[in-house]
Design an enzyme around this catalytic site. Structure first.
Site, PDB file in Angstrom:
ATOM      1  N   HIS A 286       0.821  -1.206   0.000  1.00 39.11           N
ATOM      2  CA  HIS A 286       0.000   0.000   0.000  1.00 39.11           C
ATOM      3  C   HIS A 286       0.859   1.262   0.000  1.00 39.11           C
ATOM      4  O   HIS A 286       0.528   2.269   0.623  1.00 39.11           O
ATOM      5  CB  HIS A 286      -0.955   0.013   1.198  1.00 39.11           C
ATOM      6  CG  HIS A 286      -2.325   0.536   0.879  1.00 39.11           C
ATOM      7  ND1 HIS A 286      -3.369  -0.281   0.527  1.00 39.11           N
ATOM      8  CD2 HIS A 286      -2.822   1.796   0.834  1.00 39.11           C
ATOM      9  CE1 HIS A 286      -4.448   0.448   0.306  1.00 39.11           C
ATOM     10  NE2 HIS A 286      -4.133   1.716   0.479  1.00 39.11           N
ATOM     11  N   ARG A 289       1.824   2.888   3.310  1.00 30.87           N
ATOM     12  CA  ARG A 289       0.802   3.644   4.039  1.00 30.87           C
ATOM     13  C   ARG A 289       0.042   2.788   5.056  1.00 30.87           C
ATOM     14  O   ARG A 289      -0.783   3.319   5.794  1.00 30.87           O
ATOM     15  CB  ARG A 289      -0.195   4.250   3.049  1.00 30.87           C
ATOM     16  CG  ARG A 289       0.419   5.287   2.131  1.00 30.87           C
ATOM     17  CD  ARG A 289      -0.484   5.603   0.949  1.00 30.87           C
ATOM     18  NE  ARG A 289      -1.739   6.207   1.310  1.00 30.87           N
ATOM     19  CZ  ARG A 289      -1.919   7.507   1.512  1.00 30.87           C
ATOM     20  NH1 ARG A 289      -0.898   8.343   1.409  1.00 30.87           N
ATOM     21  NH2 ARG A 289      -3.103   7.984   1.816  1.00 30.87           N
TER      22      ARG A 289
END
Length: 390
Positions: A286, A289
């Site tokens: 991700h 994140r």
């Protein structure tokens, strides 16, 4: 529907690299929005190491190879692409520029590739379908409300989206400190200083006030500030850690087209995903994140490609900023890559034209580098095209 997004890019200051687009983007958006675009979780170790992992490899240069043309074409999830780079699903892309997801999809088409439209997009599934010429892909979260995700799948199918990309690495939000410190928590917090900072970005402010593309349009239709808050609340309320393999099996049973699972970082998980019937996996953390201190995606890629690459397509994202980064990922086992932040840099810096230019830069860098490597097609790339740094 707004038609004909156009920006003219010319002159000596035109960006030449993705990093140039990053710098332009930073100057065009308020601090709150930049924090949302650029930050990672906790101390951002994984965010940094996603980038640094590419520095561990050299391209293997060969000479006198009579390479007269480079073929970048691939076929992924049944879709023929002119470039092995797709635009990653990016929530709330309209906060970077009001062209948002629709502009990104149009830019992808011009480059011969596709956008993976986020469930949290600022343009609805139907708006993107009406405003584009090609069939793009749709990204889905396995949220708590099965009726909601069933509805999203049906809308995507009925609108002509050909592949479904299920993101499985967000049972809770990562601890994104820069967002929290600049007011981009949920809900966003505005202060006089933050409003003043936005006012110093008049082009962005005009686009925000005129077009209001900061609502998650697939979740609510209201364009007002209240609608924006409500849509984010719908998403937040539907996050759940109580999801498992049975949920993925249910999604597989409802989606008849190609299915990819995004957020896979372990070979055992990749194998089980494919056993359930997924057509591909996306190796992804991700963008740094979510879970901090997890390994960089480029390091996780080879073991996953070795485990399932003969049964399913393997894609990856994370840290890509140049054509040479894409080449390294393909040589380590990826069939194609996705780019998220480069998409948003182009979008924030120049709308649709900015995204198109980012893809042009990546394509030109790949062709130039592969020509000097003596490699005629992306299908030829393998570990033999790389040299380890150590």
């Amino acid at each position: 529907m707004t038609k004909g997004f156009r920006f003219r890019l010319a002159g000596r200051t035109a960006p030449l690299t993705v990093e140039d687009w990053r710098k332009r983007a930073r100057s065009r958006v308020p601090g709150m929005v930049w924090a949302y675009i650029e930050n990672g979780a906790d101390d951002e170790r994984t965010l940094r190491e996603n980038r640094e992992a590419y520095q561990e490899w050299y391209l293997n240069q060969r000479v006198l190879t009579t390479t007269s043309g480079v073929d970048l074409r691939v076929k992924i999830a049944g879709t023929s692409l002119d470039l092995p780079v797709l635009l990653a699903p990016t929530g709330l892309a309209g906060a970077a520029h009001w062209h948002g997801d629709l502009g990104a999809a149009r830019a992808a088409e011009r480059a011969g590739t596709r956008l993976v439209l986020s469930s949290a997009s600022a343009y609805s599934i139907e708006e993107v379908a009406r405003g584009t010429a090609e069939n793009h892909w749709f990204q889905l979260y396995p949220w708590r409300d099965r009726a909601l995700i069933a509805s999203l799948m049906d809308r995507a199918r009925d609108s002509g989206f050909t592949a479904l990309c299920v993101t499985v690495d967000v049972p809770v939000y990562g601890n994104r400190l820069r967002e929290r410190r600049t007011g981009m928590a949920l809900p966003p917090t505005l202060t006089p200083a933050r409003v003043l900072n936005a006012a110093t970005r008049p082009r962005w402010s005009y686009g925000y006030l005129r077009h209001r593309r900061t609502t998650l349009r697939n979740l609510v239709a209201d364009e007002s500030r209240r609608g924006g808050f409500e849509s984010v609340e719908v998403q937040s309320d539907n996050l759940t850690s109580d999801i498992g393999w049975a949920d993925l099996e249910w999604i597989r049973s409802r989606w008849e087209g190609p299915l990819l699972v995004k957020g896979v970082m372990h070979p055992d998980d990749a194998e089980r995903v494919v056993d359930i019937g997924a057509d591909g996996v996306v190796v992804s953390n991700h963008g740094g994140r979510q879970l901090n201190a997890v390994q960089p995606t480029l390091q996780a890629l080879p073991a996953i490609a070795e485990r399932v690459g003969d049964r399913a397509e393997v894609l990856m994202d994370g840290g890509i900023r140049s054509g040479s980064d894409v080449i390294i990922a393909l040589a380590l086992g990826a069939d194609a890559c996705l780019v998220g932040r480069p998409l948003v840099y182009g979008l924030a810096g120049g709308g649709t034209e900015g995204v198109a230019d980012v893809l042009r830069i990546l394509k030109e860098e790949m062709v130039r580098d592969m020509t000097m490597m003596g490699t005629a097609s992306v299908g030829e790339l393998s570990l033999s095209n790389l040299l380890p740094r150590h």
